[in-house]
Scaffold this active site. Sequence first.
Site, short mmCIF file in Angstrom:
data_model
loop_
_atom_site.label_atom_id
_atom_site.label_comp_id
_atom_site.label_asym_id
_atom_site.label_seq_id
_atom_site.Cartn_x
_atom_site.Cartn_y
_atom_site.Cartn_z
N ASP A 320 0.78 -1.26 0.00
CA ASP A 320 0.00 0.00 0.00
C ASP A 320 0.79 1.30 0.00
OD1 ASP A 320 -2.33 -1.33 0.04
OD2 ASP A 320 -3.00 -0.62 1.99
N ASP A 544 -8.23 -6.85 9.36
CA ASP A 544 -7.76 -5.68 8.60
C ASP A 544 -7.80 -4.41 9.43
OD1 ASP A 544 -7.50 -7.16 6.22
OD2 ASP A 544 -9.63 -6.90 5.80
C1 BGC Z 1 -1.33 -5.22 10.08
C2 BGC Z 1 -0.09 -5.96 10.49
C3 BGC Z 1 -0.28 -7.45 10.29
C4 BGC Z 1 -0.74 -7.72 8.88
C5 BGC Z 1 -1.03 -9.17 8.62
C6 BGC Z 1 -1.74 -5.59 8.70
O1 BGC Z 1 -2.95 -5.02 8.41
O2 BGC Z 1 -1.12 -3.84 10.20
O3 BGC Z 1 0.20 -5.71 11.84
O4 BGC Z 1 0.90 -8.13 10.59
O5 BGC Z 1 -1.89 -6.98 8.58
O6 BGC Z 1 -2.17 -9.60 9.25
#
Ligand code: BGC
Length: 605
Positions: A320, A544
């Site tokens: 992103d 998310d």
């Molecule tokens: C989070 C991370 C996480 C990743 C995988 C992201 O949205 O900010 O902390 O490790 O997702 O789940």
Amino acid sequence: MNVWRRLSGRNRAIALTGASVLVAGGLVTLPVTAAQAATQCQVDYTTSDWPGGFTGTVTIKNLGDPLSTWNLGFTFPNSAQKVVSGWSAKWSQSGQNVTATNESWNGSLAGGASTTIGFNGAWSGTNPKPTQFTLNGTVCNGGTPPTSTPPTSTPPSSPPPSSPPPSSPPPSSPPPSSPPPTTTPPGQKVDNPYAGVKGYVNPEWKAKADAEPGGSRVSSNPTAVWLDRIAAINGTTGSSSNGSMGVRDHLDKALAQGAGYIQFVIYNLPGRDCAALASNGELGPDELARYKTEYIDPIAAIQADPKYAGLRIVNIIEIDSLPNLVTNTSGQPGGTAMCDTVKANGAYVNGVGYALAKLGAIGNVYNYIDAAHHGWIGWDSNFGPTANQLLAAATASGSTVHNVAGFITNTANYSALKEPYIKITDSVNGQTVRQSKWIDWNQYVDELSFAQAFRNKLVSIGFDSNIGMLIDTSRNGWGGTARPTGPGATTSVDTYVNGGRIDRRIHAGNWCNQAGAGLGERPKANPEPGIDAYVWVKPPGESDGSSSLIPNNEGKGFDRMCDPTYTGNARNGNSMTGALPNAPISGAWFSAQFQQLMQNAYPAL
Ligand code: BGC
């Protein structure tokens, strides 16, 4: 992560209404001829036009002495031609005269080096190309190749011998400067690190999946290890979104499993997640130095340990990040101050460039850069500019394109891999499906067609011709009882698209914990031409973002796109978010989501 951002589709729809044909952009190449000794330059100017608007891409090649700063000047032939917003340079316009001045991170341009900048513009009537360019005030008549004698007897103002040169490419041919064929770097990297070997199964994710009823049906799939903070390198305790194993622990376990590849996500840029709140990180926008020395350097040191030389180490680079510099800075409907800051100070471009250079130097490491997804950059106005932004980062901070094995799409979203009942070329009652509310003038209807087209675009602007795409299929299955079994009714473009689309989201701009989603294709290598693998980079079952504010010490905020009661904003057509309720912060285990993903898996479990 998991934020969908793009220019407002509604604006674009207004610009396009009534027009069905895109005007292909032409290419102007000013030839190599005489110029002054100190500044000599060549400029390629291409546009991709649509009614009323266009994207301009300008490649500046310095054929003279090294420069530490530069400014490019040109004059639009028509008074209605305007620069609306630009990237990779500071753009300004006075009357018909346009100036682009380097950003802090791309001012230095060695002799023979090129840089690509771009802008979105407006036009009416016709959109002719400028006929002359200046670099630091000197007209770019091309430059004299260093090996030939400068034509000192020719007055500097002489026109080039022939214009256009006989070798000018036709307007639709690919850029003339495609790179030389890739040479195999030392370390014998393979073309596709996923091919022919088994992937590492993260035992920490597996344990969470196995603890769910029915979870053992999927828990042996490889998922990525997210290094989402400095502390994750050595392993953390007390974090709700990470396990306690560090990079070395995972690599050792991968050896013990006899795995052929292991996937890490490099995810800690300064000012992370600049257009959203759910995955803001620990480093402020000015902490590039810490990113390099406290984050990338230690990861590289571990990955370079000869003990791990037999493993193919895949790094997914910064989900992103770079597309935000194109779509979410000032002048764009989704613009934020944080994206402006990290664009202006070069934190993302230099951070990514540094990561690529440092990690790519290791013989058994493969870097894949995040390339968003079709519902973010599938519009012409975002597609080419994002490709150029990725190229800028891949050649920043000492990196070259050869540090890039490929790109990954859809980690940030739930976009369907294939829409079997809709083709982008379909029309209903004489109207293109692009005009439907769901597609909203996008050029793509699914991830596979987008990823393949974006790969071609990336190769055409200078990435290696053997790059491969990854598509994250961890949450885009869209199976279950709500899955359509045939095309929608041909009453209108909307009934046709809404009835036939397997992506059941309320709006393609929704990205957080989507209700109704299922596991997609299981990870596999070489599934389609141009695609290195389907992967599960987002570990299914990890949230998310929280559906309400949950205080935490990880820097994560509350983004209302994760709140099922929120009625939306311009970015998602003021629609409901479609997010599941009661979600924990991003990265934390979300049992209800995992259960739903299994239930709606496609292919079914
Ligand atoms: C989070 C991370 C996480 C990743 C995988 C992201 O949205 O900010 O902390 O490790 O997702 O789940």
